[in-house]
Design a protein around this motif. Structure first.
Motif, PDB file in Angstrom:
ATOM      1  N   ARG A 100      -5.732   1.611   3.832  1.00  0.00           N
ATOM      2  CA  ARG A 100      -4.370   1.815   4.264  1.00  0.00           C
ATOM      3  C   ARG A 100      -3.759   2.966   3.238  1.00  0.00           C
ATOM      4  O   ARG A 100      -2.897   3.656   3.519  1.00  0.00           O
ATOM      5  N   ILE A 101      -4.021   2.602   1.894  1.00  0.00           N
ATOM      6  CA  ILE A 101      -3.491   3.748   0.925  1.00  0.00           C
ATOM      7  C   ILE A 101      -3.941   5.147   1.345  1.00  0.00           C
ATOM      8  O   ILE A 101      -3.228   5.881   1.324  1.00  0.00           O
ATOM      9  N   ILE A 102      -5.477   4.995   1.481  1.00  0.00           N
ATOM     10  CA  ILE A 102      -5.771   6.302   1.846  1.00  0.00           C
ATOM     11  C   ILE A 102      -5.346   6.778   3.020  1.00  0.00           C
ATOM     12  O   ILE A 102      -5.148   8.176   3.148  1.00  0.00           O
ATOM     13  N   MET A 103      -5.367   6.276   3.946  1.00  0.00           N
ATOM     14  CA  MET A 103      -4.959   6.892   5.358  1.00  0.00           C
ATOM     15  C   MET A 103      -3.337   7.209   5.313  1.00  0.00           C
ATOM     16  O   MET A 103      -2.988   8.212   5.561  1.00  0.00           O
ATOM     17  N   ALA A 104      -2.565   6.408   4.487  1.00  0.00           N
ATOM     18  CA  ALA A 104      -1.091   6.918   4.291  1.00  0.00           C
ATOM     19  C   ALA A 104      -1.056   8.165   3.522  1.00  0.00           C
ATOM     20  O   ALA A 104      -0.169   8.980   3.985  1.00  0.00           O
ATOM     21  N   TYR A 151       0.618  -1.257   0.106  1.00  0.00           N
ATOM     22  CA  TYR A 151       0.202   0.124   0.076  1.00  0.00           C
ATOM     23  C   TYR A 151       0.771   1.179  -0.006  1.00  0.00           C
ATOM     24  O   TYR A 151       0.441   2.384  -0.742  1.00  0.00           O
ATOM     25  N   LEU A 152       1.985   1.247   0.612  1.00  0.00           N
ATOM     26  CA  LEU A 152       2.828   2.577   0.851  1.00  0.00           C
ATOM     27  C   LEU A 152       3.253   2.895  -0.486  1.00  0.00           C
ATOM     28  O   LEU A 152       3.135   4.349  -0.886  1.00  0.00           O
ATOM     29  N   PRO A 153       3.758   2.081  -1.768  1.00  0.00           N
ATOM     30  CA  PRO A 153       4.176   2.706  -2.992  1.00  0.00           C
ATOM     31  C   PRO A 153       2.966   3.264  -3.614  1.00  0.00           C
ATOM     32  O   PRO A 153       3.180   4.344  -4.427  1.00  0.00           O
ATOM     33  N   VAL A 154       1.599   2.981  -3.669  1.00  0.00           N
ATOM     34  CA  VAL A 154       0.474   3.515  -4.249  1.00  0.00           C
ATOM     35  C   VAL A 154       0.392   4.850  -3.524  1.00  0.00           C
ATOM     36  O   VAL A 154      -0.033   5.568  -4.369  1.00  0.00           O
ATOM     37  N   ALA A 155       0.478   4.882  -2.082  1.00  0.00           N
ATOM     38  CA  ALA A 155       0.332   6.371  -1.658  1.00  0.00           C
ATOM     39  C   ALA A 155       1.582   7.237  -2.160  1.00  0.00           C
ATOM     40  O   ALA A 155       1.273   8.476  -2.477  1.00  0.00           O
TER      41      ALA A 155
END
Length: 323
Positions: free
Chosen positions: A298-302, A231-235
């Motif tokens: 998690r993407i949205i939150m990050a 998820y972090l790379p997408v954020a």
């Protein structure tokens, strides 16, 4: 930078307040849909209506802006799916990851934040992005998310359903009504205008508070633990690649000649709009379509947590004055 933080800090602080209120139980989970409904069907349409009434139609539907923004949206969707599609992330989940990578939170956060940061002239370009994402980006990604379903034409049916959903959304109609008022010079009578103003004034604080509450709810209802690598790379795509593509292609369009690309101010607005965190309501769509809502949440939150620094830094780099 101090002037920029004076604008951005209260916006992100209100998001945090909503998250903490929901987490602590001060705001009951059952009340969150009501808050969301108030913003979506009452307050935000009135805010967009007022901006639309005071913005020339040519700025609300600028072909150069729409073309640039949609091209970048298509590139973001393609790049995100290509980078994330795997045995662990199937097409449906990759498509929803692409949606949160390409769909900034322009409605609930972007319009009031960019107007506060850059002035009322920012409303027109931001509203262009709202229309593009509601009608094209979301329809494309929802169609791709259903492309794996059995039977021919499933992706097309999903895209048509998404388009019908966009048409049932009150935001485009509020923008259209504002454009009509702008082109004809008509204005609502005094008492009605006062009601519209009161609802519009409530849009920003309630919308930001609601973003935080929706993020808490999405995280609470996540059914799986998602590794950081998923998820972090997408954020990072959302906060870094998206604005970089808008800026780079915008500059390339400007180099082609006058009238082809956006003005410097329009490009500044579009770039900052692309640097906003992911749209929080995508988590509700992921839940409805049976996608991996934990990953989407998690993407949205990050992206929301990191955007305070990345957005403020980019605004400083682009020369935004704040206030």
């Amino acid at each position: 930078m101090q002037a920029i933080l004076a604008v951005t800090l209260p916006f992100f602080a209100l998001v945090l307040c909503g998250y903490l209120a929901a987490r602590a139980g001060v705001l009951q989970e059952s009340a969150i849909p009501g808050l969301n409904g108030f913003v979506l069907f009452f307050a935000l349409p009135c805010l967009l209506l007022r901006f639309g009434m005071n913005t020339p139609v040519a700025e609300l539907l600028d072909p150069a802006l729409l073309g640039l923004y949609l091209l970048v949206a298509l590139l973001m969707v393609g790049a995100t799916i290509a980078a994330t599609l795997s045995a662990r992330v199937r097409l449906k989940d990759a498509a929803f990851g692409a949606l949160v990578a390409a769909f900034p939170n322009t409605g609930f956060m972007g319009v009031p934040l960019l107007v506060a940061l850059l002035g009322p002239a920012a409303a027109g370009p931001v509203i262009c992005t709202v229309l593009a994402d509601l009608f094209v980006t979301s329809s494309l990604c929802l169609g791709l998310a259903r492309a794996h379903d059995a039977g021919p034409g499933s992706a097309g049916r999903a895209a048509r359903q998404a388009l019908r959903g966009a048409l049932s959304n009150p935001l485009p109609w509020a923008i259209a009504l504002g454009a009509l008022a702008s082109s004809t010079g008509l204005r609502p009578p005094g008492p009605l205008d006062a009601v519209i103003k009161m609802l519009a004034d409530a849009a920003t604080p309630v919308a930001l508070f609601t973003i935080g509450a929706v993020l808490w709810r999405a995280g609470r209802h996540a059914h799986s633990r998602t590794p950081v690598a998923l998820y972090l790379p997408v954020a990072a795509f959302k906060l870094l690649l998206h604005p970089a593509l808008v800026w780079g292609l915008g500059r390339a369009a400007q180099a082609l000649g006058p009238g082809i690309g956006p003005s410097d101010f329009q490009l500044q607005v579009l770039t900052l709009a692309a640097a906003l965190p992911s749209a929080s309501n995508v988590s509700l769509l992921a839940e409805r379509y049976g996608a991996d809502n934990g990953r989407v949440a998690r993407i949205i939150m990050a992206s929301t947590a990191l955007a305070f620094l990345s957005f403020s830094g980019l605004a400083w780099l682009l020369g935004a004055q704040g206030g």
